[in-house]
Each structure stands twice: as structure tokens, then as C-alpha cells.
Design a protein around this motif. Structure first.
Motif, PDB file in Angstrom:
ATOM      1  N   ALA A  67       0.760  -1.088   0.047  1.00 44.49           N
ATOM      2  CA  ALA A  67       0.071  -0.002   0.034  1.00 44.49           C
ATOM      3  C   ALA A  67       0.863   1.304   0.043  1.00 44.49           C
ATOM      4  CB  ALA A  67      -0.975  -0.058   1.276  1.00 44.49           C
ATOM      5  N   MET A  90       2.243   1.968  -3.229  1.00 40.12           N
ATOM      6  CA  MET A  90       1.213   2.313  -4.294  1.00 40.12           C
ATOM      7  C   MET A  90       1.041   3.891  -4.065  1.00 40.12           C
ATOM      8  SD  MET A  90      -1.715  -0.774  -4.159  1.00 40.12           S
ATOM      9  CE  MET A  90      -2.845  -0.077  -5.311  1.00 40.12           C
ATOM     10  N   ILE A  91       0.894   4.271  -2.723  1.00 41.53           N
ATOM     11  CA  ILE A  91       0.682   5.760  -2.433  1.00 41.53           C
ATOM     12  C   ILE A  91       2.032   6.575  -3.139  1.00 41.53           C
ATOM     13  CG2 ILE A  91       0.620   7.407  -0.730  1.00 41.53           C
ATOM     14  CD1 ILE A  91      -1.096   5.371   1.019  1.00 41.53           C
ATOM     15  N   ILE A 135      -6.218   5.868   0.355  1.00 39.78           N
ATOM     16  CA  ILE A 135      -5.659   4.576   1.006  1.00 39.78           C
ATOM     17  C   ILE A 135      -5.842   3.389   0.146  1.00 39.78           C
ATOM     18  CG2 ILE A 135      -5.871   3.233   2.867  1.00 39.78           C
ATOM     19  CD1 ILE A 135      -6.606   5.688   4.663  1.00 39.78           C
ATOM     20  N   PRO A 136      -4.955   2.645  -0.262  1.00 47.40           N
ATOM     21  CA  PRO A 136      -5.194   1.648  -1.254  1.00 47.40           C
ATOM     22  C   PRO A 136      -5.912   0.428  -0.472  1.00 47.40           C
ATOM     23  CG  PRO A 136      -2.834   2.159  -1.149  1.00 47.40           C
ATOM     24  CD  PRO A 136      -3.467   2.924  -0.202  1.00 47.40           C
ATOM     25  N   TRP A 137      -6.775  -0.368  -1.252  1.00 50.88           N
ATOM     26  CA  TRP A 137      -7.788  -1.262  -0.451  1.00 50.88           C
ATOM     27  C   TRP A 137      -6.996  -2.363   0.314  1.00 50.88           C
ATOM     28  CZ3 TRP A 137      -6.870  -5.932  -2.615  1.00 50.88           C
ATOM     29  CH2 TRP A 137      -7.714  -6.995  -2.279  1.00 50.88           C
ATOM     30  N   VAL A 138      -5.798  -2.891  -0.266  1.00 45.38           N
ATOM     31  CA  VAL A 138      -5.195  -3.983   0.034  1.00 45.38           C
ATOM     32  C   VAL A 138      -4.985  -3.865   1.754  1.00 45.38           C
ATOM     33  CG1 VAL A 138      -2.772  -3.088  -0.466  1.00 45.38           C
ATOM     34  CG2 VAL A 138      -3.199  -5.459  -0.416  1.00 45.38           C
TER      35      VAL A 138
END
Lengths: 295, 276
Positions: free
Chosen positions: A277, A280-281, B118-121
């Protein structure tokens, strides 16, 4: 005074239901996930030993299997991102330009046709393409051998496995990006094109100097959302190649799921999720920054 | 501006590309009427040599391991209920934040919009453990509730409500209506197009989700159509392409039909959602 107090209370009731769901299904999981990642957390063992940052240390320790799991998976996911995202943006834009240059009545028809695959789910997409690309009885290899070309091991050899996954992904999702681009193209002011024509710009020059700069915010939006979607890839390799050949298409999310539910090591898996995550951010922010600097 | 010749070329190119999108679906339909044996045989026969409905009979026959109709029902049920929950809580919250005197309003707005990055993972495994702790895995709750936390709808509707002319609401307040009446009688009816957009996005998101329903359900009767097909593909239908194609055709036809009917609103929705 009493009335404002009352008014604030009734107003809060409007936000309360969502706030509860937001807290239970988003805020708490975020904290809980970070907490899990600090523990030796076996799915079947009720006792979770606190290990501090050890799970993260393992990810960065080349001797640990978690290191391989994370970085091999990440490498494969990044490969898919690099192969798919440029195509998702460029082909999406290309189809939008094509639709826009069609005569009025055909526009809607072709937009619908190109958009149809978006309505099916990933398991349907995978199964359709699995049997189109099957080495022995697939439609595509049958046409190739019919033309006296060698059959291609689409799903069992490299780099074909990635080619297949990217093709299936494009077929499935490109319609969405196309629709977003069509909307953006329709918003470009006619006056700009007229001015361009007066200056003697040809079609190519109009695309480069008028269209592309005008739809830049849309390009950025499509770039970032496509990157995030490609990072989250799971279904296509899970169903089409099962991560093969070998572990060549075993993406990070597949490794996280395996570590969590096959190895039952939720602590490791939670640490891997958090790092994924974070990455990705960082990448989304970098894409925003780089494209803003160019201006 | 375009010459006739170049117009024809564009149309031909568009048709060829259109075939790429349509042919796989037609091949799926064609295969679903073949026998498994014929589907395996090399050859370019588009029409089945032996036309059979056996695959459909088998898929719809109510076998304990492939309750296809139950899967479709599950998908529709979780999609519709999940969407309704999102619509209710999101419209309320968005209106409250856009118009009413909610305490800590700025903080909530920042928190909700910030959560979109915020990424789902990050919530995937802890959510699983949460439902596990309360014994709610393999239930409808686990297939419905997690989607309700997404702030996309709150953001979308918040934008809309802020642009809504205040005069209409003020007139209603002067007439003695309370907040709830203004919300249901004045504001909601005006927001119908945006709500419809949110409904379509939410429904498709829930209906097509794969990994979450895959790991949180395991009894055949709780599967959604997407995960049910995937389990069959990896399991007992692994070498039955024709049966598999019947299964996917059954799943696809209603989805495609609904989509073709509803796509105008969907495309309008993309425009309205400000994704530009």
C-alpha cells in the motif's frame, strides 16, 4: 443556546450512520492491520506473540523466504504495471479518437460495442480468453496453424503468459478509459480547433498541440487509476496462468493471499500488504508530482 | 472536412476493432452448444457439429456443487442490498457535511476524502480477521458490509450538494419544514441523477468483485456468480470447456443486456462524477 445544541445534535445524526460504517470497516481495520503486522500471527493459533518490526525485517532480509515472496511478487506485479498501463492509456485514448472521428450515428453504436466486455466479471474474462488462447484447441492457435504459422504457447511460456494476461486485461477494461477520454475530448473547446485550422495546422498537429494539452488532467487521472488497478491485479493470473509458468506471473497479491491463507502467517502477510500500500501511495504521488513539474 | 474515402477507412477500422470485442463473446456462446469432446478438438468450426443443450441442462440442473441460479441470486442480492446501504448512508452524510451544522465538520470532510487515497489492500486481511472474530465469514454480511465504508459516494454527493442552490432549501425552512423534511422532499429528488450514477458504480463494483468474496466464502451456496465460476474452473470443470462456457454464458447474458440498457446512464454518470 439550547436550540443550537439541539440543532447540532440532529445534524450529527445525518453523518452518524456513515461514520459508524467508516470506523468499523475502514479505520479500525487500518489500525488493526498495522497491529497484526507487529505480531507472529498464525491464523489457527489464538496466541499472537508480539515481535515488533521483525516481520518487516524479514521482508528485507535476503535469507528469509518472506523476502523472496515479497520481492519476486513485487517484480511480477511491476512487470504487469509497466506492460499494461501505457497500453491502457494510449489504446484508451486511441479508441476515443477513433470513435470521435466516426459519423454521428455510429458513435453511440461503437462506443457500446467497445464497452461491452467491461460488464462481465473477471472469471468470465479469464475463461473466455483461456479457451481462445489454449495451445491445442484455442481459436487463435487454430487460425495461426491454418496460416501455416507455428502455434504459440500463450499461457505456458514466457513472454507469452504476460502477453495473454495483458491482452485479456485490455479487452476487459479498456472501454472504461475510452469513455472517460471521449468525455474529455468532447469538452475541448471548438474555438481552439478553429483557431488551429486558421493557422494551417494539420490533423496531427492539432492532436499534439491542441487536443493533448487540453485533456492533460484526464490523462493524469486515467494514468493514476490505471496504475492503481494494475497494481491490484489478481484474478487474471490466478485464473489464466495460476502464476505460471513456474512463478513468472505470480503477482504480489497472490503471494500475500498464499502467505495469509495457505501458510496462515497473517503477521507476515499484513506487513507485506502495508508495504504494498505504501508503495502504491508513493507511486501515485510521484506521478502527480512529475506531471505537475512539467507545466 | 473529411473526405469520403477517409471516412470509409475509419468505419472499416472501427468495425475490425469491434470484432475483437465481440468475437470472444460469440466464440463463448458457440462453444457452449458443443460437446466437451468437440470443444477440445482442434478446428475452426464456429457452429457446433452436434448442437447440444446438455451443458445448459447440466449447469442449471441444480447440482449441489453448481447452484448457478443461487449464485446469480446471491450476486444480485448482495449487489442490491450493498448499493442501497451505500445510497442511504452516503446521501445522509454528504448532505449533513455540505449543509448542516455538524460539529467538527472540516475534520470529517478531510478524513473521508483523505481515505480515498488509501489502497484497498491495507484493510484486506484485518477486515477478514474482524469478520472471522465475529463468526461472520461465509455469510451475506461479509459480502455486503465492507463496501459501505468507501468514501467515494460521500465525496461525489458532497460536491453535488454544495453546488445545489440554497434558496430552495431556505424557502422550505421558512415554510416550517425540518431538516429531515427538507432533505427528503427538496434535496433528494433533485439529486436523482447523481444518486443513480453512484448506484450503478457501486452495484458494478460489488457485483464484479473477485478476491474478497473468494476468500471470505467457502460453502457452495454462499458463492457469488463470479467466484462460483472461478471455483468450477479450477475444480470439477477444469477439463470441460463446453460446460464452463455454458456457465459463463448464463452469467454473461443478463449482465450484458442490463449493461446495454443502462449504459447511457452509466456514461452520463462518468461525466457527472466529474471524472474529467
Amino acid at each position: 443556546m439550547n436550540t443550537t445544541w439541539k440543532s447540532k445534535l440532529t445534524s450529527s445524526l445525518f453523518v452518524l450512520p456513515y461514520l459508524i460504517l467508516f470506523t468499523v470497516f475502514l479505520l479500525i481495520p487500518i489500525v488493526y492491520g498495522a497491529w497484526m503486522s507487529l505480531h507472529n500471527w498464525d491464523l489457527l493459533n489464538p496466541v499472537h506473540e508480539f515481535v515488533g518490526l521483525k516481520n518487516y525485517a524479514k521482508i528485507f532480509d535476503p535469507k528469509s523466504y518472506v523476502h523472496n515472496l515479497f520481492f519476486e511478487g513485487l517484480k511480477n506485479t511491476l512487470k504487469f504495471v509497466v506492460f499494461s498501463v501505457p497500453l491502457l492509456v494510449v489504446v484508451g485514448l486511441g479508441l476515443a479518437l477513433l470513435i470521435n472521428s466516426l459519423p454521428g450515428r455510429l458513435k453511440g453504436l461503437f462506443r457500446t460495442v467497445y464497452f461491452i466486455p467491461y460488464s462481465v466479471s473477471v472469471s468470465v474474462v479469464a475463461i473466455i480468453w483461456l479457451w481462445l488462447l489454449d495451445t491445442n484447441s484455442g481459436l487463435i492457435n487454430n487460425y495461426l496453424t491454418g496460416l501455416n504459422l507455428p502455434a504459440i504457447p500463450w499461457l505456458t511460456d514466457m513472454p507469452w503468459a504476460w502477453v495473454s494476461i495483458v491482452i485479456a486485461t485490455l479487452w476487459w477494461t479498456i472501454g472504461f478509459n475510452m469513455v472517460i477520454f471521449i468525455n474529455a475530448l468532447n469538452d475541448v473547446s471548438e474555438e481552439l480547433y478553429e483557431a488551429g485550422s486558421l493557422d494551417g495546422a494539420n490533423r496531427w498537429q492539432r492532436l499534439i498541440y491542441i487536443t493533448l494539452p487540453s485533456i492533460k488532467p484526464t490523462m493524469l487521472f486515467v494514468l493514476i487509476t490505471s496504475t492503481i488497478a494494475s497494481f491490484n491485479i489478481y484474478g487474471q493470473p490466478y485464473l489464466m496462468t495460476r502464476g505460471g509458468p513456474g512463478t513468472e506471473t505470480k503477482v504480489l497479491l497472490m503471494n500475500i493471499v498464499d502467505e495469509a491463507f495457505k501458510q496462515r502467517q497473517l503477521g507476515n502477510a499484513a506487513a507485506m500488504s502495508l508495504l504494498m500500500a505504501l508503495l502504491m501511495i508513493i507511486i501515485s504521488v510521484a506521478q502527480l508530482r512529475i506531471s505537475n513539474r512539467k507545466e | 472536412m473529411q473526405s469520403k474515402a477517409s471516412k470509409t477507412v475509419v468505419i472499416i477500422v472501427a468495425i475490425l476493432i469491434g470484432l475483437i470485442f465481440i468475437v470472444p463473446i460469440i466464440w463463448m456462446l458457440a462453444t457452449s452448444f458443443k460437446t466437451d469432446q468437440e470443444a477440445f478438438t482442434a478446428g475452426l468450426k464456429w457452429l457446433p457439429e452436434v448442437f447440444t443443450l446438455e451443458n445448459y441442462q447440466y449447469a442449471l440442473g441444480g447440482n449441489a456443487d453448481t447452484p448457478v441460479l443461487q449464485w446469480m441470486g446471491n450476486s444480485l442480492f448482495v449487489g442490491i442490498v450493498g448499493t442501497l446501504i451505500v445510497l442511504v448512508v452516503d446521501t445522509l452524510a454528504a448532505y449533513g457535511l455540505a449543509r448542516l451544522d455538524v460539529p467538527f465538520k472540516k475534520f470529517f470532510i478531510a478524513m473521508f476524502i483523505g481515505s480515498l487515497t488509501i489502497p484497498w489492500v491495507i484493510t484486506f486481511l484485518p477486515l477478514y480477521m474482524e469478520f472471522n472474530t465475529f463468526g461472520l465469514l461465509d455469510t451475506y454480511a461479509v459480502l455486503i458490509l465492507p463496501y459501505s465504508a468507501n468514501a467515494f459516494g460521500v465525496f461525489l454527493l458532497y460536491q453535488y450538494f454544495r453546488g445545489f442552490p440554497k434558496e430552495l432549501e431556505e424557502a422550505a425552512f421558512l415554510d416550517g419544514a425540518n431538516k429531515w423534511q427538507v432533505f427528503t422532499k427538496v434535496v433528494l429528488p433533485s439529486a436523482r441523477p447523481v444518486i443513480w450514477t453512484l448506484a450503478i458504480f457501486t452495484f458494478m463494483g460489488i457485483y464484479n468483485d473477485f478476491l474478497w468474496p473468494l476468500v471470505t466464502t467457502n460453502s457452495p451456496g454462499m458463492r457469488t456468480i463470479t467466484t462460483g465460476i472461478a471455483v468450477m474452473q479450477q475444480g470439477s470443470f477444469v477439463s470441460s470447456p463446453a460446460k464452463l462456457m455454458a456457465l459463463t454464458s448464463i452469467a454473461t447474458i443478463p449482465a450484458v443486456l442490463l449493461f446495454v440498457i443502462g449504459q447511457r446512464s452509466f456514461i452520463k454518470g462518468v461525466t457527472q462524477s466529474g471524472i474529467k
